[in-house]
Structures are given as C-alpha cells and as structure tokens.
Design a protein around this motif. Sequence first.
Motif, PDB file in Angstrom:
ATOM      1  N   ASP A  21       0.846  -1.186   0.000  1.00  0.00           N
ATOM      2  CA  ASP A  21       0.000   0.000   0.000  1.00  0.00           C
ATOM      3  C   ASP A  21       0.889   1.246   0.000  1.00  0.00           C
ATOM      4  OD1 ASP A  21      -1.744   2.086   0.458  1.00  0.00           O
ATOM      5  OD2 ASP A  21      -2.849   1.060   2.040  1.00  0.00           O
ATOM      6  N   PRO A  22       0.911   2.022  -1.097  1.00  0.00           N
ATOM      7  CA  PRO A  22       1.799   3.194  -1.148  1.00  0.00           C
ATOM      8  C   PRO A  22       1.454   4.262  -0.118  1.00  0.00           C
ATOM      9  CG  PRO A  22       0.355   3.128  -3.066  1.00  0.00           C
ATOM     10  CD  PRO A  22       0.120   1.858  -2.300  1.00  0.00           C
ATOM     11  N   VAL A  23       0.237   4.303   0.368  1.00  0.00           N
ATOM     12  CA  VAL A  23      -0.149   5.303   1.370  1.00  0.00           C
ATOM     13  C   VAL A  23       0.653   5.104   2.656  1.00  0.00           C
ATOM     14  CG1 VAL A  23      -2.051   6.110   2.836  1.00  0.00           C
ATOM     15  CG2 VAL A  23      -2.450   5.617   0.420  1.00  0.00           C
ATOM     16  N   LEU A  24       0.964   3.850   2.980  1.00  0.00           N
ATOM     17  CA  LEU A  24       1.667   3.569   4.231  1.00  0.00           C
ATOM     18  C   LEU A  24       3.134   3.973   4.196  1.00  0.00           C
ATOM     19  CD1 LEU A  24       0.112   0.125   5.170  1.00  0.00           C
ATOM     20  CD2 LEU A  24      -0.455   2.374   6.079  1.00  0.00           C
ATOM     21  N   THR A  25       3.692   4.163   3.017  1.00  0.00           N
ATOM     22  CA  THR A  25       5.104   4.527   2.938  1.00  0.00           C
ATOM     23  C   THR A  25       5.318   5.902   2.308  1.00  0.00           C
ATOM     24  OG1 THR A  25       5.273   3.312   0.866  1.00  0.00           O
ATOM     25  CG2 THR A  25       5.975   2.162   2.864  1.00  0.00           C
ATOM     26  N   SER A  26       4.260   6.685   2.151  1.00  0.00           N
ATOM     27  CA  SER A  26       4.375   7.953   1.433  1.00  0.00           C
ATOM     28  C   SER A  26       4.647   9.172   2.316  1.00  0.00           C
ATOM     29  CB  SER A  26       3.099   8.196   0.621  1.00  0.00           C
ATOM     30  OG  SER A  26       1.998   8.350   1.489  1.00  0.00           O
ATOM     31  N   ALA A  27       4.966   8.988   3.561  1.00  0.00           N
ATOM     32  CA  ALA A  27       5.264  10.130   4.428  1.00  0.00           C
ATOM     33  C   ALA A  27       6.589  10.768   4.011  1.00  0.00           C
ATOM     34  CB  ALA A  27       5.337   9.675   5.882  1.00  0.00           C
ATOM     35  N   PRO A  28       6.721  12.076   4.201  1.00  0.00           N
ATOM     36  CA  PRO A  28       7.983  12.733   3.857  1.00  0.00           C
ATOM     37  C   PRO A  28       9.073  12.376   4.877  1.00  0.00           C
ATOM     38  CG  PRO A  28       6.510  14.291   4.915  1.00  0.00           C
ATOM     39  CD  PRO A  28       5.731  13.020   4.716  1.00  0.00           C
ATOM     40  N   PRO A  29      10.327  12.485   4.471  1.00  0.00           N
ATOM     41  CA  PRO A  29      11.397  12.226   5.442  1.00  0.00           C
ATOM     42  C   PRO A  29      11.375  13.280   6.539  1.00  0.00           C
ATOM     43  CG  PRO A  29      12.307  12.956   3.339  1.00  0.00           C
ATOM     44  CD  PRO A  29      10.836  12.832   3.163  1.00  0.00           C
ATOM     45  N   PRO A  30      11.847  12.929   7.727  1.00  0.00           N
ATOM     46  CA  PRO A  30      11.871  13.915   8.812  1.00  0.00           C
ATOM     47  C   PRO A  30      12.926  14.986   8.551  1.00  0.00           C
ATOM     48  CG  PRO A  30      12.891  11.870   9.523  1.00  0.00           C
ATOM     49  CD  PRO A  30      12.349  11.627   8.153  1.00  0.00           C
ATOM     50  N   PRO A  31      12.736  16.145   9.171  1.00  0.00           N
ATOM     51  CA  PRO A  31      13.753  17.196   9.022  1.00  0.00           C
ATOM     52  C   PRO A  31      15.090  16.750   9.633  1.00  0.00           C
ATOM     53  CG  PRO A  31      11.933  17.923  10.453  1.00  0.00           C
ATOM     54  CD  PRO A  31      11.626  16.537  10.002  1.00  0.00           C
ATOM     55  N   LYS A  32      16.167  17.265   9.096  1.00  0.00           N
ATOM     56  CA  LYS A  32      17.506  16.870   9.579  1.00  0.00           C
ATOM     57  C   LYS A  32      17.697  17.175  11.058  1.00  0.00           C
ATOM     58  CE  LYS A  32      19.921  16.499   5.356  1.00  0.00           C
ATOM     59  NZ  LYS A  32      19.654  15.134   5.048  1.00  0.00           N
ATOM     60  N   ALA A  33      17.044  18.214  11.566  1.00  0.00           N
ATOM     61  CA  ALA A  33      17.205  18.604  12.971  1.00  0.00           C
ATOM     62  C   ALA A  33      16.292  17.820  13.911  1.00  0.00           C
ATOM     63  CB  ALA A  33      16.930  20.092  13.123  1.00  0.00           C
ATOM     64  N   ALA A  34      15.489  16.885  13.392  1.00  0.00           N
ATOM     65  CA  ALA A  34      14.546  16.140  14.233  1.00  0.00           C
ATOM     66  C   ALA A  34      15.297  15.289  15.251  1.00  0.00           C
ATOM     67  CB  ALA A  34      13.658  15.254  13.359  1.00  0.00           C
ATOM     68  N   LYS A  35      14.844  15.363  16.505  1.00  0.00           N
ATOM     69  CA  LYS A  35      15.490  14.606  17.577  1.00  0.00           C
ATOM     70  C   LYS A  35      14.485  13.843  18.437  1.00  0.00           C
ATOM     71  CE  LYS A  35      19.670  17.276  17.884  1.00  0.00           C
ATOM     72  NZ  LYS A  35      20.299  16.701  16.756  1.00  0.00           N
ATOM     73  N   THR A  36      13.214  14.207  18.383  1.00  0.00           N
ATOM     74  CA  THR A  36      12.208  13.542  19.216  1.00  0.00           C
ATOM     75  C   THR A  36      11.403  12.558  18.371  1.00  0.00           C
ATOM     76  OG1 THR A  36      10.480  15.176  18.761  1.00  0.00           O
ATOM     77  CG2 THR A  36      11.971  15.631  20.627  1.00  0.00           C
ATOM     78  N   GLN A  37      10.705  11.642  19.039  1.00  0.00           N
ATOM     79  CA  GLN A  37       9.840  10.695  18.345  1.00  0.00           C
ATOM     80  C   GLN A  37       8.814  11.428  17.493  1.00  0.00           C
ATOM     81  OE1 GLN A  37       7.972   7.676  20.767  1.00  0.00           O
ATOM     82  NE2 GLN A  37       9.681   7.686  22.197  1.00  0.00           N
ATOM     83  N   GLU A  38       8.225  12.455  18.061  1.00  0.00           N
ATOM     84  CA  GLU A  38       7.186  13.193  17.356  1.00  0.00           C
ATOM     85  C   GLU A  38       7.730  13.871  16.104  1.00  0.00           C
ATOM     86  OE1 GLU A  38       7.641  13.303  20.708  1.00  0.00           O
ATOM     87  OE2 GLU A  38       5.872  12.128  21.179  1.00  0.00           O
ATOM     88  N   ALA A  39       8.925  14.422  16.180  1.00  0.00           N
ATOM     89  CA  ALA A  39       9.515  15.098  15.029  1.00  0.00           C
ATOM     90  C   ALA A  39       9.968  14.093  13.966  1.00  0.00           C
ATOM     91  CB  ALA A  39      10.688  15.962  15.468  1.00  0.00           C
ATOM     92  N   LEU A  40      10.441  12.925  14.393  1.00  0.00           N
ATOM     93  CA  LEU A  40      10.900  11.905  13.456  1.00  0.00           C
ATOM     94  C   LEU A  40       9.735  11.189  12.778  1.00  0.00           C
ATOM     95  CD1 LEU A  40      13.817  10.478  15.597  1.00  0.00           C
ATOM     96  CD2 LEU A  40      14.064  11.554  13.348  1.00  0.00           C
ATOM     97  N   ASP A  41       8.591  11.084  13.444  1.00  0.00           N
ATOM     98  CA  ASP A  41       7.413  10.418  12.883  1.00  0.00           C
ATOM     99  C   ASP A  41       6.632  11.437  12.060  1.00  0.00           C
ATOM    100  OD1 ASP A  41       5.081   9.094  12.272  1.00  0.00           O
ATOM    101  OD2 ASP A  41       4.677   8.424  14.320  1.00  0.00           O
ATOM    102  N   THR A  42       6.787  11.382  10.733  1.00  0.00           N
ATOM    103  CA  THR A  42       6.142  12.352   9.844  1.00  0.00           C
ATOM    104  C   THR A  42       4.850  11.820   9.232  1.00  0.00           C
ATOM    105  OG1 THR A  42       7.493  11.614   7.972  1.00  0.00           O
ATOM    106  CG2 THR A  42       8.327  13.484   9.285  1.00  0.00           C
ATOM    107  N   THR A  43       4.356  10.702   9.719  1.00  0.00           N
ATOM    108  CA  THR A  43       3.099  10.169   9.193  1.00  0.00           C
ATOM    109  C   THR A  43       1.947  11.068   9.637  1.00  0.00           C
ATOM    110  OG1 THR A  43       2.854   8.700  11.102  1.00  0.00           O
ATOM    111  CG2 THR A  43       3.889   7.777   9.128  1.00  0.00           C
TER     112      THR A  43
END
Length: 180
Positions: free
Chosen positions: A57-79
């Motif tokens: 399912d392409p929807v499950l893998t279509s999130a953008p990459p996290p920003p380079k400065a991301a350090k928290t779970q919330e910032a790294l999870d771009t779904t």
Amino acid sequence: MKQIIITTALLSLSACARFGFGQPNDVGPVVGGSTAVIAAPDLPEATEQEVAAVAPDPVLTSAPPPPKAAKTQEALDTTTAEQRAQAAAPVTPAAQSKLLGTTIASLGSPSEPGFWLKTPLVKVETAGRVTNKANGKSSAVTLIPIDGPVTGGSRMSLPAMRLIEASLTDLTEVDVTLGS
C-alpha cells in the motif's frame, strides 16, 4: 557522542535478535485492544505465490522524510493522522490473512518514513500486518525483504513501533501476516 552510543546499542540488540540471543519464550499472542482480530496460530501459512500477489500500500510509505534537525519521536514520525488511522484499522473478518511467521523486531532507521518492516520472512515487497505479541496491538505495514535466514531478526519503522506500543529500545516479538 550520544547518537553513536545509541546507534551502537541498537545495532547490538539487532545482532542479538538475528542470532536468537535473549529472545522471549513463545507464549502465544495476547489478544486484546481494538486492533487484534485473529490470533496468529489460527491463520494458515502463506505461500510464496500468495505473498507475490499482494501489492504494498503506497499510502503507508508515502510520508515525507523527517527534518535533519529532528530529535524527538514526534519530530521523526512524519506520518499523518490519516495514515496512522489507516495502519491501525482492524482487519475485517472477510480479509484472508496468512501467517508469514514470528520475528523479533528492533527499531529500524528513524529517518525512513512510513509504516514498514524489513524482514527475511518475505522475498518480495508486499503488504502485511505486524501484531505485538505482548499486547495484541497491530499495524498495517509494507513488508520489505532483507537477506538472512527466516529466523533472523527484523527492523521496524518508528511509526509502526509507536502504533503497536513497542519499546523503541527493546526487542519486540511480533507475528507477521500477509495482507493488511
């Protein structure tokens, strides 16, 4: 330095999973929560042809990459909330899930977006579902093949680990089924 230590610890845990060290006893799935529908031992095993016939399912893998400065779970999870809801949606009774096996999963690269499991249980990329054996929570994922014996460990995406409420620093035993 902290990132090097964390990365080294995660790689060590992954190696332990690959070689079977420290794996919990198989006590069977705990069915509970709203996302577990069928206990894995009740499922028929999937054939290679059945795995190849299910498209990811392409929807499950279509999130953008996290920003380079991301350090928290919330910032790294771009779904998105919609992607998380789709991944958490329970399997309908009409769905014909097939058991691919049980694996020990560690956290994969947090910089790779989407819901996925890199596992030696499949030979082609396909749609699947992982169920945390400790709490019965499950997530639809894209199953991505990696080299190794089927008894080897697997790596799971940050969003999938969060959705099934798995510890990001521990090894998590999951049932892997074909289809979402």
